[in-house]
Scaffold this motif. Structure first.
Motif, PDB file in Angstrom:
ATOM      1  N   UNK A  60      56.537  74.748  -4.124  1.00 18.54           N
ATOM      2  CA  UNK A  60      56.820  74.722  -2.694  1.00 18.54           C
ATOM      3  C   UNK A  60      57.554  73.436  -2.366  1.00 18.54           C
ATOM      4  N   UNK A  61      58.715  73.574  -1.770  1.00 17.59           N
ATOM      5  CA  UNK A  61      59.517  72.406  -1.407  1.00 17.59           C
ATOM      6  C   UNK A  61      58.785  71.570  -0.357  1.00 17.59           C
ATOM      7  N   UNK A  62      58.799  70.261  -0.562  1.00 19.57           N
ATOM      8  CA  UNK A  62      58.085  69.366   0.354  1.00 19.57           C
ATOM      9  C   UNK A  62      58.785  69.230   1.697  1.00 19.57           C
ATOM     10  N   UNK A  63      60.051  69.577   1.760  1.00 20.45           N
ATOM     11  CA  UNK A  63      60.800  69.334   3.005  1.00 20.45           C
ATOM     12  C   UNK A  63      60.520  70.358   4.099  1.00 20.45           C
ATOM     13  N   UNK A  64      60.736  71.645   3.801  1.00 18.02           N
ATOM     14  CA  UNK A  64      60.569  72.660   4.847  1.00 18.02           C
ATOM     15  C   UNK A  64      59.782  73.867   4.367  1.00 18.02           C
ATOM     16  N   UNK A  65      59.144  73.743   3.187  1.00 20.85           N
ATOM     17  CA  UNK A  65      58.188  74.781   2.778  1.00 20.85           C
ATOM     18  C   UNK A  65      58.737  75.977   2.035  1.00 20.85           C
ATOM     19  N   UNK A  66      60.003  75.957   1.621  1.00 24.15           N
ATOM     20  CA  UNK A  66      60.484  77.089   0.811  1.00 24.15           C
ATOM     21  C   UNK A  66      59.678  77.164  -0.483  1.00 24.15           C
ATOM     22  N   UNK A  67      59.414  78.385  -0.938  1.00 24.34           N
ATOM     23  CA  UNK A  67      58.650  78.597  -2.174  1.00 24.34           C
ATOM     24  C   UNK A  67      59.536  79.347  -3.166  1.00 24.34           C
ATOM     25  N   UNK A  68      59.579  78.843  -4.413  1.00 22.63           N
ATOM     26  CA  UNK A  68      60.381  79.481  -5.463  1.00 22.63           C
ATOM     27  C   UNK A  68      59.483  79.866  -6.633  1.00 22.63           C
ATOM     28  N   UNK A  69      59.829  81.012  -7.251  1.00 21.52           N
ATOM     29  CA  UNK A  69      59.219  81.401  -8.523  1.00 21.52           C
ATOM     30  C   UNK A  69      59.863  80.528  -9.606  1.00 21.52           C
ATOM     31  N   UNK A  70      59.086  79.773 -10.365  1.00 21.22           N
ATOM     32  CA  UNK A  70      59.681  78.839 -11.326  1.00 21.22           C
ATOM     33  C   UNK A  70      60.209  79.558 -12.567  1.00 21.22           C
ATOM     34  N   UNK A  71      59.826  80.810 -12.763  1.00 29.56           N
ATOM     35  CA  UNK A  71      60.328  81.554 -13.919  1.00 29.56           C
ATOM     36  C   UNK A  71      61.688  82.183 -13.628  1.00 29.56           C
ATOM     37  N   UNK A  72      61.827  82.752 -12.441  1.00 28.37           N
ATOM     38  CA  UNK A  72      63.076  83.453 -12.109  1.00 28.37           C
ATOM     39  C   UNK A  72      64.003  82.619 -11.240  1.00 28.37           C
ATOM     40  N   UNK A  73      63.467  81.597 -10.567  1.00 22.94           N
ATOM     41  CA  UNK A  73      64.257  80.806  -9.630  1.00 22.94           C
ATOM     42  C   UNK A  73      64.391  81.440  -8.265  1.00 22.94           C
ATOM     43  N   UNK A  74      63.861  82.641  -8.107  1.00 22.75           N
ATOM     44  CA  UNK A  74      64.044  83.362  -6.843  1.00 22.75           C
ATOM     45  C   UNK A  74      63.189  82.760  -5.732  1.00 22.75           C
TER      46      UNK A  74
END
Ligand code: FES
Length: 110
Positions: free
Chosen positions: A63-77
């Motif tokens: 989860x990005x610390x700036x504005x809360x976007x969440x990414x799957x670390x395997x796919x990057x999505x």
């Protein structure tokens, strides 16, 4: 594709992330159980370092610390916004206790 040795596995404790500078950019490596996931250390929303965010090793998400976007670390999505584009994914491998990263992304980000 060339691989670059960046750290010993002990330098990336299980459940944590570390970031390394490659010629193609800064890459974050997440250690999940016996697996390593590598992705561009730059949120596709506004460019914050994902390695400074919150890593969930059970879900394998960051989860990005700036504005809360969440990414799957395997796919990057992106799983949750505001980011809409994936982050680039890199190949990571373990060679005799050393972590090596491909010097170019295996999949480009958005
Ligand atoms: S820069 Fe990552 S959510 Fe905005």
């Amino acid at each position: 594709m060339e691989f670059v040795r960046v750290a010993s596995l002990a330098e990336i404790p299980e459940g944590e992330m570390r970031a390394f500078d490659l010629s193609s950019g800064r890459v974050a490596v997440a250690h999940v159980e016996a697996r390593l996931f590598a992705f561009a250390d730059e949120c596709t929303h506004a460019g914050c370092a994902l390695s400074e965010g919150d890593f969930d090793d059970r879900a394998a998400t960051v989860e990005c610390a700036c504005h809360g976007s969440v990414f799957d670390v395997e796919t990057g999505e992106p799983i949750d916004g505001p980011a809409q584009d994936p982050v680039a994914i890199y190949l990571a491998r373990l060679v005799e206790g050393w972590v090596e990263l491909a010097d170019q992304p295996v999949r480009e980000g958005g």
